[in-house]
Structure formats: structure tokens, C-alpha cells
Design a protein around this motif. Structure first.
Motif, PDB file in Angstrom:
ATOM      1  N   ARG A   1       0.877  -1.332  -0.091  1.00 45.38           N
ATOM      2  CA  ARG A   1       0.114   0.067  -0.056  1.00 45.38           C
ATOM      3  C   ARG A   1       0.882   1.198  -0.001  1.00 45.38           C
ATOM      4  O   ARG A   1       1.803   1.319   0.829  1.00 45.38           O
ATOM      5  CB  ARG A   1      -0.930  -0.066   1.155  1.00 45.38           C
ATOM      6  CG  ARG A   1      -1.997  -1.090   1.395  1.00 45.38           C
ATOM      7  CD  ARG A   1      -2.814  -0.803   2.566  1.00 45.38           C
ATOM      8  NE  ARG A   1      -2.218  -1.024   3.752  1.00 45.38           N
ATOM      9  CZ  ARG A   1      -1.958  -0.040   4.669  1.00 45.38           C
ATOM     10  NH1 ARG A   1      -2.429   1.229   4.515  1.00 45.38           N
ATOM     11  NH2 ARG A   1      -1.547  -0.357   5.818  1.00 45.38           N
TER      12      ARG A   1
ATOM     13  N   GLY B   1      -3.572   0.038  -1.853  1.00 42.48           N
ATOM     14  CA  GLY B   1      -4.158   1.533  -1.138  1.00 42.48           C
ATOM     15  C   GLY B   1      -5.760   1.735  -1.875  1.00 42.48           C
ATOM     16  O   GLY B   1      -6.114   1.242  -2.376  1.00 42.48           O
TER      17      GLY B   1
ATOM     18  N   ALA C   1      -9.231   0.528   2.518  1.00 42.78           N
ATOM     19  CA  ALA C   1      -7.807  -0.212   2.515  1.00 42.78           C
ATOM     20  C   ALA C   1      -7.827  -1.501   3.661  1.00 42.78           C
ATOM     21  O   ALA C   1      -8.609  -1.507   4.578  1.00 42.78           O
ATOM     22  CB  ALA C   1      -6.804   0.780   3.131  1.00 42.78           C
TER      23      ALA C   1
END
Length: 211
Positions: free
Chosen positions: A123, A137, A141
Motif C-alpha cells: 500500500r 491502497g 484499505a
């Protein structure tokens, strides 16, 4: 002799002939070190100490900057999706507290073309210092996915190997509930499923295959 700039030049699956009690019998890839050509099945070369991971990670690779100008690879895609079956198994076994980490109501599948010789799974942060090629991301999330959670490395035969450099929650493959060993090189084929975080499953497929 290894080709200068290549991550590795050959590989073969390997499993322990006589595993010790409790030892994970995961299939491992054996690669040749690009520096000294020593066979290796993990992140660091046992002979010269070469590390497969770059010292710094500032963003996705661009054509020619990933492995010393090696041409981009084509024909593979990573499909990331919220997996209710994986989530249910995690909550059933107690690895995940469902009330605190609810399953997302809307999390459409994401498609990532695997064009280089390596692809980070993770992410991106707010500073965007680390920008993984497979960026999980965005909202919502998965809280169990690390910034740089795992790494995919291409092999000359056309497949991929998976390496988890030590993520907090670990990474599993297919139906094996045991996390892959840290820094081990685990071979993957089309259709294999990578499980990570609270609900995320990534499926590797060849481009043009029926998904």
C-alpha cells in the motif's frame, strides 16, 4: 554464467527430502545468483551475500530501470479482490476479529499488468515514498496489508516466485494456511492464489485467459 543485470538466470522447484517434524514442506524455487552464480533458495546468496531486494524503493519501475535494461515482460496480470472465503476462514480460526475489521461492502477487483521483472505488493503511504506496483491502497484499505508486504520476481521460464520479506501478518498461498517462510522463494503458476491482509486475495493469470 549469469547475465549482467539479470535478477537470476535459472530455477528449479525444491522441497526438503526428509523434513523435520513441524518443518513446512513448501515448494521452493532454486535460483542462480546474478553475481556469483551460486544456487540460492532465499533472499540472500549464501556465498556472496547478494540481496534480491533493492536498498531503496521510491516508486514503480519504468521501462529499462528495473533490471539493468532488461526488456519488459508481457502476458501476465495480477487480479486483486476482496475474498469472502479467505475472510471467513480468518475469522473462524480467530486470526481476525470480524467486528473490528468488517468485510468491505464494495471492493471491486483490481487488475495489475506485470510488465517488469519484479513487482511489489503493498500500500502506498501518504508521502508516496513507497509506491508498489500492485498497490492495494485506497478506500477501503485492507488494514492487514503492509506498505511493502511481499515481492513477486519473474523467472526466465515464464512464471513467478513469491517472497515475503517479513510482513507482520504473513502471506499464504492457495489452501495452505501456513504462512510462507520469511525470505523464501516460493514458485507460482497461473491460477495460484496469494492471500494477505484481512480479506485480500491476488490471483495470477496470463493475459487473455478466462478469468
Amino acid at each position: 554464467m549469469p547475465v549482467p543485470g539479470r535478477v537470476f538466470t535459472t530455477w528449479a522447484p525444491s522441497v526438503p527430502a526428509h523434513p523435520r517434524p513441524g518443518q513446512l514442506t513448501v515448494e521452493r524455487a532454486v535460483l542462480l545468483c546474478p553475481v556469483c552464480a551460486e544456487p540460492r533458495s532465499g533472499r540472500r546468496c549464501p556465498r556472496c551475500g547478494h540481496d534480491l531486494l533493492p536498498r531503496q524503493r521510491t516508486g514503480p519501475s519504468s521501462p529499462g530501470d528495473d533490471a539493468g535494461g532488461v526488456p519488459l515482460r508481457a502476458g501476465w496480470v495480477a487480479i486483486a479482490q476482496a475474498d469472502p472465503d479467505y475472510y471467513e476462514k480468518a475469522t473462524t480460526t480467530g486470526d481476525l476479529e470480524a467486528p473490528r475489521v468488517p468485510f468491505p461492502r464494495a471492493w471491486p477487483a483490481r487488475y495489475f499488468a506485470l510488465n517488469g521483472e519484479r513487482a511489489w505488493i503493498g500500500r502506498r503511504g501518504r508521502s508516496r515514498t513507497h509506491r508498489p506496483e500492485i498497490d492495494l491502497g485506497g478506500w477501503p484499505a485492507d488494514p492487514g496489508v503492509a506498505r511493502l508486504h511481499a515481492l513477486l520476481l519473474a523467472v526466465p521460464t515464464g512464471g513467478w516466485v513469491l517472497m515475503d520479506p517479513g510482513s507482520a501478518s504473513g502471506t499464504t498461498v492457495n489452501d495452505d494456511p501456513t504462512p510462507v517462510p520469511v525470505d523464501a522463494l516460493v514458485p507460482l503458476a497461473a491460477g495460484d492464489r496469494i492471500h494477505l491482509g484481512a480479506w485480500t486475495t491476488i490471483v495470477l493469470q496470463r493475459s487473455g485467459a478466462d478469468w
